[in-house]
Design an enzyme around this catalytic site. Structure first.
Site, short mmCIF file in Angstrom:
data_model
loop_
_atom_site.label_atom_id
_atom_site.label_comp_id
_atom_site.label_asym_id
_atom_site.label_seq_id
_atom_site.Cartn_x
_atom_site.Cartn_y
_atom_site.Cartn_z
N GLY A 9 -73.60 18.97 10.22
CA GLY A 9 -74.34 18.11 11.15
C GLY A 9 -73.72 18.10 12.53
N GLY A 34 -71.60 17.00 14.93
CA GLY A 34 -70.39 16.19 14.95
C GLY A 34 -70.02 15.68 16.32
N ARG A 82 -76.73 20.03 27.39
CA ARG A 82 -77.26 21.36 27.13
C ARG A 82 -78.74 21.28 26.76
NH1 ARG A 82 -74.14 23.58 21.73
NH2 ARG A 82 -74.73 21.94 20.28
N ASP A 107 -74.33 27.81 10.51
CA ASP A 107 -74.72 26.62 11.28
C ASP A 107 -74.67 26.89 12.79
OD1 ASP A 107 -71.82 26.57 10.38
OD2 ASP A 107 -71.72 25.13 12.01
N ASN A 108 -74.17 28.04 13.19
CA ASN A 108 -74.18 28.43 14.61
C ASN A 108 -75.24 29.48 14.91
OD1 ASN A 108 -72.03 26.72 15.13
ND2 ASN A 108 -70.48 28.30 14.86
#
Length: 478
Positions: free
Chosen positions: A91, A93, A177, A253-254
């Site tokens: 998640g 973070g 971002r 996750d990236n």
């Protein structure tokens, strides 16, 4: 006249459709916030009012310190494979989504604060970011976009008076971002692995209907959706390889669902061509080395396919995934040939490119400088300005023969290649200069967002690191 902050339509399509994706959380504003830099190009594309640039309310907005009607703060659930090992709950973070902004062209900009404090997914972390990592992400996202490589973007970076503890005490920062979407492979993995079938279906249908609209009503839409993600990922990785960019932490996750460069941590551009180059000093096994990146892309896509098992049978997943290698190789070969000024296909092209890369390995010629010098190569000379060795001359003789096939005049070839091969890349020491001296940010940003220009006054920045910066290293905290 642009829009004031309170006039923007703060829609969030994903939150409205899939509120289960988020945990509501309030940011922790920085003390004594100060703007380090603003991306004016992105500011204008978002159609914000120019007067906001100096408005206190805008700085408070960047600091997560203002509420507007329709604005929400949420951190999203996801999981992922980190260095090959599945972690069931990750998640956001240290990232908090504000909302989505839409301009008159219908473009959507999802806004996300990174470094704005604790979330339910911070685990052992503090949810904060430091100036070092924030400037690196801010510069890199704009630079890759300028290189023509899909990426998330950043509207602004601010700093504060808070102390943040990493390897040493550093100053806090927040990056705002921006992307069309921050959906990751890990979002789909989370709902698949926790067996939340209804939520997963809603997420898949949302992604197809909003980001892959052409397949929305197609009876085979799930396979076509997976195929498109594979295609975008293959093109992204091919462009990384061609420019010599190492991501550093290609965990699932990236990985962006839209094929964007996502989550700038210990990234790096190579100096000389080395397939074993590892930019992350925490990657002791070299899992995410330059040469391993393309294969990791396919491995991660296979994990996404497994998360889509309820929608695509195993045979179709396997058949679709097998399109990745030829898609990647085609794009990689195409981009490398264009960097060499070659546009017509020829049977010997692959051998020519292999010979070039082998020559770059053994000769240790700077990768970016080589292509920039090649952009001015004069036929018949067998000499490349600034470089002189037997292996290079041997390859240039082969290159000469290949140029004959192009039947293009010298000046036209030079012009095309100079627009394809950047003079400047974001070498680690250039980012470090901006980190050490914030007053350099405007100049560094200007050069990196126009990397094909000559910028004679900054010619030294086109060279490998000077002795002072030779041993810079980056880790996941970068």
């Amino acid at each position: 006249m642009g829009k004031k902050l309170a006039d923007l339509e703060y829609t969030n399509r994903l939150y409205k459709k899939a509120p289960f994706l988020y945990a509501q959380v309030k940011p922790t504003p920085l003390k004594e916030p100060k703007l380090l830099h603003l991306n004016t190009d992105l500011f204008e594309r978002m159609e914000l009012d120019p007067s906001l640039k100096d408005a206190p309310s805008f700085l408070r907005f960047l600091n997560g310190d203002l509420d507007f009607e329709g604005l929400f703060f949420g951190a999203s659930f996801y999981s992922g494979h980190q260095f090959g090992h599945y972690v069931p709950r990750l998640g956001d973070g240290r990232a908090i989504t504000l909302a989505e902004v839409k301009n008159h062209l219908g473009e959507h900009f999802e806004l996300q604060l990174k470094g704005s404090g604790l979330t339910p997914f911070s685990r052992m972390g503090d949810g904060k970011a430091v100036v070092r990592s924030s400037i690196r992400e801010y510069l890199a996202s704009a630079h890759l976009k300028a290189l023509g490589i899909p990426s998330t973007e950043a509207l602004a970076v601010i700093t504060g008076a808070d102390d943040v503890y990493r390897e040493e005490i550093e100053k806090s920062a927040i990056v705002l971002r921006v992307a069309e979407s921050f959906l990751r492979f890990g979002h789909f993995q989370y709902y698949a692995h926790t067996n939340q079938k209804e939520e997963l279906k809603e997420l898949v249908e949302f992604a197809i209907s909003h980001y892959f609209r052409e397949y929305h009503d197609h009876p085979n839409r799930y396979v076509l959706f997976y195929q498109e993600v594979i295609k975008r990922t293959a093109k992204l990785f091919a462009n990384w390889q061609a420019v010599g960019f190492c991501h550093g932490v290609l965990n699932t996750d990236n990985m962006s669902l839209l094929g964007l460069t996502l989550d700038y941590g210990p990234y790096g551009f190579i100096d000389h061509f080395d397939q074993d180059h590892v930019c992350n000093h925490s990657d002791h096994e070299g899992r995410y080395s330059l040469g391993n990146q393309p294969g990791i892309g396919m491995w991660n896509l296979e994990r996404l396919g497994e998360a889509l098992a309820d929608f695509i049978n195993e045979e179709d997943r396997k058949r679709t995934l097998e399109t990745y290698p030829p898609l990647f190789l085609y794009e990689y070969r195409r981009v490398l040939l264009e960097k060499c000024g070659l546009y017509k296909m020829h049977l010997d092209d692959e051998d020519l490119l292999r010979g070039m890369l082998n020559m770059l390995v053994t000769s240790k010629i700077d990768y970016t400088q080589f292509f920039r010098a090649l952009s001015r190569y004069e036929k018949g000379s067998l000499v490349l300005n600034g470089f002189d060795n037997p292996e290079l001359k041997e390859w240039l003789a082969r290159y000469e023969q290949r140029l004959v096939i192009e039947e293009e005049d010298e000046s036209s070839r030079h012009e095309k290649m100079l627009g394809r091969n950047p003079k400047f890349i974001l070498r680690n020491y250039i980012a470090q200069m901006a980190i050490e001296d914030a007053s350099m940010m405007p100049l560094v940003f200007q050069v990196l967002t126009n990397p094909f220009a000559e910028w004679e006054d900054f010619h030294e920045w086109s060279k490998p690191a000077p002795v002072k910066y030779k041993n810079l290293s980056v880790s996941c905290s970068s």
